[in-house]
Design a protein around this motif. Sequence first.
Motif, PDB file in Angstrom:
ATOM      1  N   ARG A   1       7.929  40.388 -13.549  1.00  0.00           N
ATOM      2  CA  ARG A   1       8.262  41.796 -12.527  1.00  0.00           C
ATOM      3  C   ARG A   1       6.781  42.741 -12.762  1.00  0.00           C
ATOM      4  NH1 ARG A   1      12.115  44.915 -14.197  1.00  0.00           N
ATOM      5  NH2 ARG A   1      13.662  43.370 -14.960  1.00  0.00           N
ATOM      6  N   THR A   2       6.680  42.814 -14.050  1.00  0.00           N
ATOM      7  CA  THR A   2       5.472  43.663 -14.387  1.00  0.00           C
ATOM      8  C   THR A   2       4.282  43.254 -14.074  1.00  0.00           C
ATOM      9  OG1 THR A   2       6.823  44.341 -16.123  1.00  0.00           O
ATOM     10  CG2 THR A   2       4.329  45.079 -16.145  1.00  0.00           C
TER      11      THR A   2
ATOM     12  N   ILE B   1      14.357  34.420  -8.138  1.00  0.00           N
ATOM     13  CA  ILE B   1      13.918  35.615  -8.879  1.00  0.00           C
ATOM     14  C   ILE B   1      12.554  36.034  -8.468  1.00  0.00           C
ATOM     15  CG2 ILE B   1      13.396  36.231 -11.169  1.00  0.00           C
ATOM     16  CD1 ILE B   1      15.446  34.081 -12.240  1.00  0.00           C
TER      17      ILE B   1
ATOM     18  N   CYS C   1       6.758  38.335  -5.453  1.00  0.00           N
ATOM     19  CA  CYS C   1       5.760  37.542  -5.783  1.00  0.00           C
ATOM     20  C   CYS C   1       5.311  36.757  -4.382  1.00  0.00           C
ATOM     21  CB  CYS C   1       6.150  36.254  -6.753  1.00  0.00           C
ATOM     22  SG  CYS C   1       5.033  35.027  -7.158  1.00  0.00           S
TER      23      CYS C   1
ATOM     24  N   GLN D   1      13.269  38.667 -17.208  1.00  0.00           N
ATOM     25  CA  GLN D   1      12.167  38.915 -15.902  1.00  0.00           C
ATOM     26  C   GLN D   1      11.409  39.935 -16.006  1.00  0.00           C
ATOM     27  OE1 GLN D   1      15.175  39.323 -12.681  1.00  0.00           O
ATOM     28  NE2 GLN D   1      16.277  37.608 -13.462  1.00  0.00           N
ATOM     29  N   THR D   2      11.446  40.595 -17.122  1.00  0.00           N
ATOM     30  CA  THR D   2      10.392  41.937 -17.363  1.00  0.00           C
ATOM     31  C   THR D   2       9.192  41.449 -17.125  1.00  0.00           C
ATOM     32  OG1 THR D   2      12.297  42.282 -18.918  1.00  0.00           O
ATOM     33  CG2 THR D   2      10.174  43.818 -18.992  1.00  0.00           C
TER      34      THR D   2
ATOM     35  N   VAL E   1       3.494  41.048 -11.410  1.00  0.00           N
ATOM     36  CA  VAL E   1       3.782  40.961  -9.925  1.00  0.00           C
ATOM     37  C   VAL E   1       3.018  42.398  -9.457  1.00  0.00           C
ATOM     38  CG1 VAL E   1       4.801  40.866  -7.824  1.00  0.00           C
ATOM     39  CG2 VAL E   1       5.241  38.993  -9.578  1.00  0.00           C
ATOM     40  N   ALA E   2       3.663  43.299 -10.227  1.00  0.00           N
ATOM     41  CA  ALA E   2       3.542  44.841  -9.720  1.00  0.00           C
ATOM     42  C   ALA E   2       2.167  45.111 -10.137  1.00  0.00           C
ATOM     43  CB  ALA E   2       4.438  45.933 -10.372  1.00  0.00           C
TER      44      ALA E   2
ATOM     45  N   HIS F   1      12.651  37.927  -5.607  1.00  0.00           N
ATOM     46  CA  HIS F   1      13.014  39.443  -5.659  1.00  0.00           C
ATOM     47  C   HIS F   1      12.027  40.272  -6.312  1.00  0.00           C
ATOM     48  CE1 HIS F   1      16.973  38.910  -4.418  1.00  0.00           C
ATOM     49  NE2 HIS F   1      17.450  38.083  -5.373  1.00  0.00           N
ATOM     50  N   THR F   2      11.018  39.778  -6.982  1.00  0.00           N
ATOM     51  CA  THR F   2       9.892  40.543  -7.724  1.00  0.00           C
ATOM     52  C   THR F   2       8.788  40.751  -6.527  1.00  0.00           C
ATOM     53  OG1 THR F   2       8.608  38.565  -8.163  1.00  0.00           O
ATOM     54  CG2 THR F   2      10.327  39.219  -9.971  1.00  0.00           C
TER      55      THR F   2
END
Length: 283
Positions: free
Chosen positions: A221-222, A247, A253, A217-218, A224-225, A250-251
Amino acid sequence: RAKDSGKNRYVVYDKTMHTEFNERLHLEKHLRGALENKEFELFYQPQVDIAGGQISGFEALIRWNSPELGFVSPLAFIRIAEDSRLIVPIGEWVLREACRFLGDVQAKKSCTYKISVNISVIQLLQDDFVEIVLDAAQESRIEPGCLELEITESVFMESYERIVGKLERLKAEGFRIALDDFGKGYSSLSYLQQLPLSTLKVDKAFIDPLTEDAYSQTFIRTIVALGHDMGLEVVAEGVERSSQLEILEHTGCDKVQGYLISRPVPEKHALELLNGPGNGKVC
Ligand code: C2E
Ligand code: MG
Ligand code: MG
Ligand code: MG
């Protein structure tokens, strides 16, 4: 390539090349009359707002049903349409037809939806592209903010200055610009800074590997941020499993699109999705 054909170079007859070439010619020949013969249709794939679980809009995807060739995938003919410049009239038809669809939807429903349309770099190079977009939106009485133009990194391989100027004008008019297939091919992070974007569409390649394993998920997550830090909306493409949706939720998105929600469907079916039991609520 001329510079490769030195003295010692000889060319072997390549049967694969020959068939591919004929295949292209064959497709192109049939593609020429396809617009006039009304062989194209738009399918619509819903995009869902993760927070509310509601359909927020659709991506328009072209379908070609040729009487001689049967159904031909856009993956097989868009490139040929671009090389032959047939994409210019075909792309204009797609734009007007997608706006017409959204105009009809807005007239029937009280909510506001968005429509996303894939735009080829060849269309962006046309002098009258901005006027065509303005005209298509006005003709169907849709607000510029409801029309999103999806472009790919290929804009960087053509006359970049001319294209970015047009995208900036469109953005100033209120239209939305999405960078499609982000993460596929040669996307570079610097593109994100150079284009007047509204949305980042994360390619399926980043969605496929998602599992419970935190490491998988790294990247997402990155991304999306990063998108959010740049003030962009982030859409995940090619979502097929509910575990991926969880998932993505949680990010942070914003939206998802994929077979999990719905495949691209004909107009009538798309309207049914909005009028269904959940009134557009799908997850
Ligand atoms: P795209 O713009 O990235 O569109 C998404 C593609 O992924 C669509 O394929 C869609 O059917 C497919 N897809 C969506 N969800 C899933 C999923 O969960 N799993 C899988 N395996 N696939 C999914 P499609 O319709 O075959 O279009 C392929 C490409 O052709 C598009 O990729 C776009 O680049 C191009 N294209 C399609 N329509 C147009 C058009 O009107 N104009 C232009 N210029 N290009 C178009
Ligand atoms: Mg697209
Ligand atoms: Mg894509
Ligand atoms: Mg694409």
